[in-house]
Design a protein around this motif. Structure first.
Motif, PDB file in Angstrom:
ATOM      1  N   PHE A 123       0.839  -1.204   0.000  1.00  0.00           N
ATOM      2  CA  PHE A 123       0.000   0.000   0.000  1.00  0.00           C
ATOM      3  C   PHE A 123       0.875   1.255   0.000  1.00  0.00           C
ATOM      4  O   PHE A 123       0.601   2.216  -0.724  1.00  0.00           O
ATOM      5  CB  PHE A 123      -0.922   0.015   1.225  1.00  0.00           C
ATOM      6  CG  PHE A 123      -1.960  -1.071   1.224  1.00  0.00           C
ATOM      7  CD1 PHE A 123      -3.110  -0.948   0.462  1.00  0.00           C
ATOM      8  CD2 PHE A 123      -1.794  -2.216   1.998  1.00  0.00           C
ATOM      9  CE1 PHE A 123      -4.068  -1.951   0.460  1.00  0.00           C
ATOM     10  CE2 PHE A 123      -2.740  -3.208   2.008  1.00  0.00           C
ATOM     11  CZ  PHE A 123      -3.888  -3.076   1.240  1.00  0.00           C
ATOM     12  N   ARG A 124       1.937   1.237   0.812  1.00  0.00           N
ATOM     13  CA  ARG A 124       2.810   2.404   0.894  1.00  0.00           C
ATOM     14  C   ARG A 124       3.612   2.599  -0.386  1.00  0.00           C
ATOM     15  O   ARG A 124       3.743   3.711  -0.892  1.00  0.00           O
ATOM     16  CB  ARG A 124       3.760   2.265   2.099  1.00  0.00           C
ATOM     17  CG  ARG A 124       3.055   2.247   3.444  1.00  0.00           C
ATOM     18  CD  ARG A 124       4.071   2.361   4.572  1.00  0.00           C
ATOM     19  NE  ARG A 124       5.000   1.234   4.590  1.00  0.00           N
ATOM     20  CZ  ARG A 124       4.749   0.072   5.185  1.00  0.00           C
ATOM     21  NH1 ARG A 124       3.593  -0.130   5.804  1.00  0.00           N
ATOM     22  NH2 ARG A 124       5.664  -0.897   5.168  1.00  0.00           N
ATOM     23  N   GLY A 127       1.377   3.727  -3.125  1.00  0.00           N
ATOM     24  CA  GLY A 127       0.608   4.934  -2.816  1.00  0.00           C
ATOM     25  C   GLY A 127      -0.890   4.711  -2.833  1.00  0.00           C
ATOM     26  O   GLY A 127      -1.663   5.601  -3.226  1.00  0.00           O
ATOM     27  N   VAL A 128      -1.322   3.538  -2.394  1.00  0.00           N
ATOM     28  CA  VAL A 128      -2.749   3.189  -2.406  1.00  0.00           C
ATOM     29  C   VAL A 128      -3.390   3.580  -1.074  1.00  0.00           C
ATOM     30  O   VAL A 128      -2.894   3.214  -0.007  1.00  0.00           O
ATOM     31  CB  VAL A 128      -2.931   1.673  -2.666  1.00  0.00           C
ATOM     32  CG1 VAL A 128      -4.407   1.288  -2.559  1.00  0.00           C
ATOM     33  CG2 VAL A 128      -2.375   1.297  -4.026  1.00  0.00           C
ATOM     34  N   ARG A 129      -4.474   4.301  -1.138  1.00  0.00           N
ATOM     35  CA  ARG A 129      -5.227   4.675   0.057  1.00  0.00           C
ATOM     36  C   ARG A 129      -6.507   3.846   0.122  1.00  0.00           C
ATOM     37  O   ARG A 129      -7.175   3.653  -0.883  1.00  0.00           O
ATOM     38  CB  ARG A 129      -5.573   6.172   0.042  1.00  0.00           C
ATOM     39  CG  ARG A 129      -4.352   7.081   0.103  1.00  0.00           C
ATOM     40  CD  ARG A 129      -4.742   8.541   0.156  1.00  0.00           C
ATOM     41  NE  ARG A 129      -3.569   9.407   0.224  1.00  0.00           N
ATOM     42  CZ  ARG A 129      -2.960   9.713   1.349  1.00  0.00           C
ATOM     43  NH1 ARG A 129      -3.404   9.246   2.505  1.00  0.00           N
ATOM     44  NH2 ARG A 129      -1.902  10.508   1.332  1.00  0.00           N
ATOM     45  N   THR A 130      -6.822   3.360   1.310  1.00  0.00           N
ATOM     46  CA  THR A 130      -8.029   2.561   1.484  1.00  0.00           C
ATOM     47  C   THR A 130      -9.067   3.354   2.281  1.00  0.00           C
ATOM     48  O   THR A 130      -8.739   4.318   2.979  1.00  0.00           O
ATOM     49  CB  THR A 130      -7.706   1.253   2.232  1.00  0.00           C
ATOM     50  OG1 THR A 130      -7.140   1.574   3.507  1.00  0.00           O
ATOM     51  CG2 THR A 130      -6.711   0.409   1.448  1.00  0.00           C
ATOM     52  N   GLU A 131     -10.308   2.920   2.163  1.00  0.00           N
ATOM     53  CA  GLU A 131     -11.418   3.677   2.745  1.00  0.00           C
ATOM     54  C   GLU A 131     -11.294   3.826   4.256  1.00  0.00           C
ATOM     55  O   GLU A 131     -11.553   4.895   4.815  1.00  0.00           O
ATOM     56  CB  GLU A 131     -12.739   2.992   2.386  1.00  0.00           C
ATOM     57  CG  GLU A 131     -13.978   3.757   2.858  1.00  0.00           C
ATOM     58  CD  GLU A 131     -15.259   3.080   2.437  1.00  0.00           C
ATOM     59  OE1 GLU A 131     -16.347   3.551   2.857  1.00  0.00           O
ATOM     60  OE2 GLU A 131     -15.202   2.069   1.692  1.00  0.00           O
ATOM     61  N   GLY A 133      -8.425   3.044   6.059  1.00  0.00           N
ATOM     62  CA  GLY A 133      -7.040   3.082   6.492  1.00  0.00           C
ATOM     63  C   GLY A 133      -6.306   1.773   6.225  1.00  0.00           C
ATOM     64  O   GLY A 133      -6.918   0.714   6.092  1.00  0.00           O
ATOM     65  N   THR A 134      -4.968   1.874   6.183  1.00  0.00           N
ATOM     66  CA  THR A 134      -4.144   0.711   5.870  1.00  0.00           C
ATOM     67  C   THR A 134      -4.243  -0.377   6.930  1.00  0.00           C
ATOM     68  O   THR A 134      -4.298  -1.570   6.622  1.00  0.00           O
ATOM     69  CB  THR A 134      -2.671   1.142   5.708  1.00  0.00           C
ATOM     70  OG1 THR A 134      -2.562   2.104   4.657  1.00  0.00           O
ATOM     71  CG2 THR A 134      -1.785  -0.046   5.376  1.00  0.00           C
TER      72      THR A 134
END
Length: 344
Positions: A123-124, A127-131, A133-134
Motif C-alpha cells: 500500500f505504501r 501509494g494506495v489509500r483505502t477507505e 485506512g491501511t
C-alpha cells in the motif's frame, strides 16, 4: 476457471543466459543457459503447474515473468502488453497485478518489521489509500488467509512456518493482483501444513478470481492444484497438457520417469507399477547436449535424437510434447504448428 480469448500471460521463445566471466576485465567465456527458448500461455483464472528437477530453470522462469530479472531474448506479454524490456518505472504500476510467493517463509520476511508493516508495504510503495485506512485493510487480509487480525503488531519470529507462509501470501494479496507466481509455496513446510496452504490457495483463487503459475517439484501437490501442467528439463519445456491427460497418459519419457517416482498409497496399484530410474546426472546448463537435451538419459534415444531437436508438437487434444518417439501417442503422426511430422 474464467475463459478469455486472450491469455493473461504469454511467453514466446524466452531465454535467460547468465554470462560466465574470467579475468580482471571480466571477459565472457561462456553462459549458463538457465532458460533456453520456452513458450507457453496462461489463461485467466487457471493454474499452470511448472515442474521439473532442481536446476531445470523453473524459478528463473518465475522471476522472468515478474521481471525480477531481465530476459536475454524472447517476448513476455501480460494482458496484451509487451513487458519484456519495460523500464522499472513503467513496471511499477504493473506490479500491482503481478505478485510472487517465495519459497522460504523464513528468509522472505524481514525479521525487523511487524506483520502490519510487512503486509502493508505494498500500500505504501504503490501509494494506495483505502477507505478505512491501511491498518484495517491489513487486518482484513490477515483474516482472509486464516490469521488473527490481532497479530498486526507481532514479529515473524513469533510464528510457525505455516503461519509465516500465510503472512507472505497476505502480502501478495494486498493489492488484489491478477497473476500470482508461487515458487515452491509449500516445500519448506510440514506435510500437514502443506495441505492447509494448498487448500488456502485454492479457496483464494475461487474467491478472488486469481491466476496462478505454481512452481514445484512435488508432483502430488501439482496434481491437486493445477489445471494444466508444463514439464521443464534443462531450460526447455518438454511437455504441456491438461492435468488429467498428463498424469494418465504422459508422452515424454522424462515425464513418464518423473511420474513413476510419485508415491501411490494403494498397495495393489503400486505393485503393478514399474519404477523408471534415470541413469547419469543432469547435464550442465553451460554445455547442454545437442538436439534433444534428454537423449543422454533416455532409454528410447536413437540417432535422430542426437542430431535433430524435436519441436514442441501439438496434438488435436492440445497435448504438446517435444519428443521424436512420444509414449502413449494416438495412431498417426503428431504435428507441430509448422507442420513438422513426429513419429508416434
Amino acid at each position: 476457471m474464467s475463459e478469455s480469448p486472450e491469455p493473461l500471460l504469454s511467453l514466446t521463445d524466452v531465454r535467460k543466459h547468465f554470462p560466465i566471466t574470467k579475468g580482471l576485465i571480466k571477459r565472457q567465456v561462456g553462459a549458463v543457459k538457465a532458460v533456453d527458448g520456452i513458450s507457453f500461455d496462461v489463461r485467466r483464472g487457471e493454474t499452470l503447474g511448472l515442474v521439473g528437477e532442481s536446476g531445470c530453470g523453473k524459478t528463473t522462469t518465475g522471476r522472468l515473468i515478474t521481471r525480477l530479472i531481465e530476459p536475454t531474448d524472447g517476448r513476455i506479454m501480460f494482458e496484451g502488453r509487451d513487458i519484456t524490456h519495460m523500464s522499472q518505472g513503467d513496471l511499477r504500476p504493473l506490479r500491482r497485478d503481478m505478485q510472487m510467493i517465495f519459497q522460504d517463509p523464513y528468509s522472505s520476511l524481514n525479521p525487523r518489521h511487524t506483520v502490519g508493516a510487512i503486509v502493508g508495504a505494498p500500500f505504501r510503495i504503490q501509494g494506495v489509500r483505502t477507505e478505512h485506512g491501511t491498518k484495517k485493510a491489513v487486518q482484513e487480509i490477515l483474516e482472509l488467509v486464516g490469521l488473527n487480525p490481532e497479530h498486526y503488531n507481532r514479529y515473524p519470529h513469533e510464528f510457525s512456518g505455516g503461519q509465516r507462509q500465510r503472512i507472505g501470501i497476505a502480502r501478495t494479496l494486498a493489492l488484489k493482483p491478477k497473476l500470482i507466481i508461487a515458487d515452491e509455496p509449500v516445500s519448506a513446510l510440514d506435510v500437514s501444513i502443506q495441505a492447509q496452504v494448498v487448500n488456502l490457495l485454492e479457496d483464494l483463487q475461487n474467491e478472488l478470481d486469481l491466476t496462478y503459475v505454481v512452481i514445484a517439484h512435488d508432483l502430488s501437490v501439482v496434481r491437486h492444484i493445477s489445471d494444466r501442467v508444463a514439464v521443464m528439463y534443462l531450460g526447455k519445456i518438454v511437455e504441456i497438457a491438461d492435468r488429467k491427460d498428463l498424469y494418465e497418459s504422459p508422452m515424454h519419457p522424462y515425464t513418464t520417469a518423473l511420474l513413476s517416482a510419485v508415491p501411490i498409497p494403494d498397495v495393489r496399484r503400486r505393485a503393478g507399477r514399474e519404477r523408471i530410474r534415470l541413469l547419469g546426472d543432469v547435464p550442465s546448463p553451460i554445455n547442454p547436449p545437442p538436439a534433444c537435451r534428454f537423449h543422454t538419459r533416455c532409454w528410447k534415444a536413437q540417432e535422430v535424437c542426437r542430431t535433430v531437436e524435436p519441436p514442441l508438437a501439438e496434438l488435436a487434444t492440445g497435448h504438446r510434447v517435444a519428443c521424436h518417439f512420444p509414449e502413449n501417442a494416438p495412431a498417426g503422426a503428431v504435428q507441430d504448428t509448422s507442420g513438422t511430422e513426429v513419429p508416434a
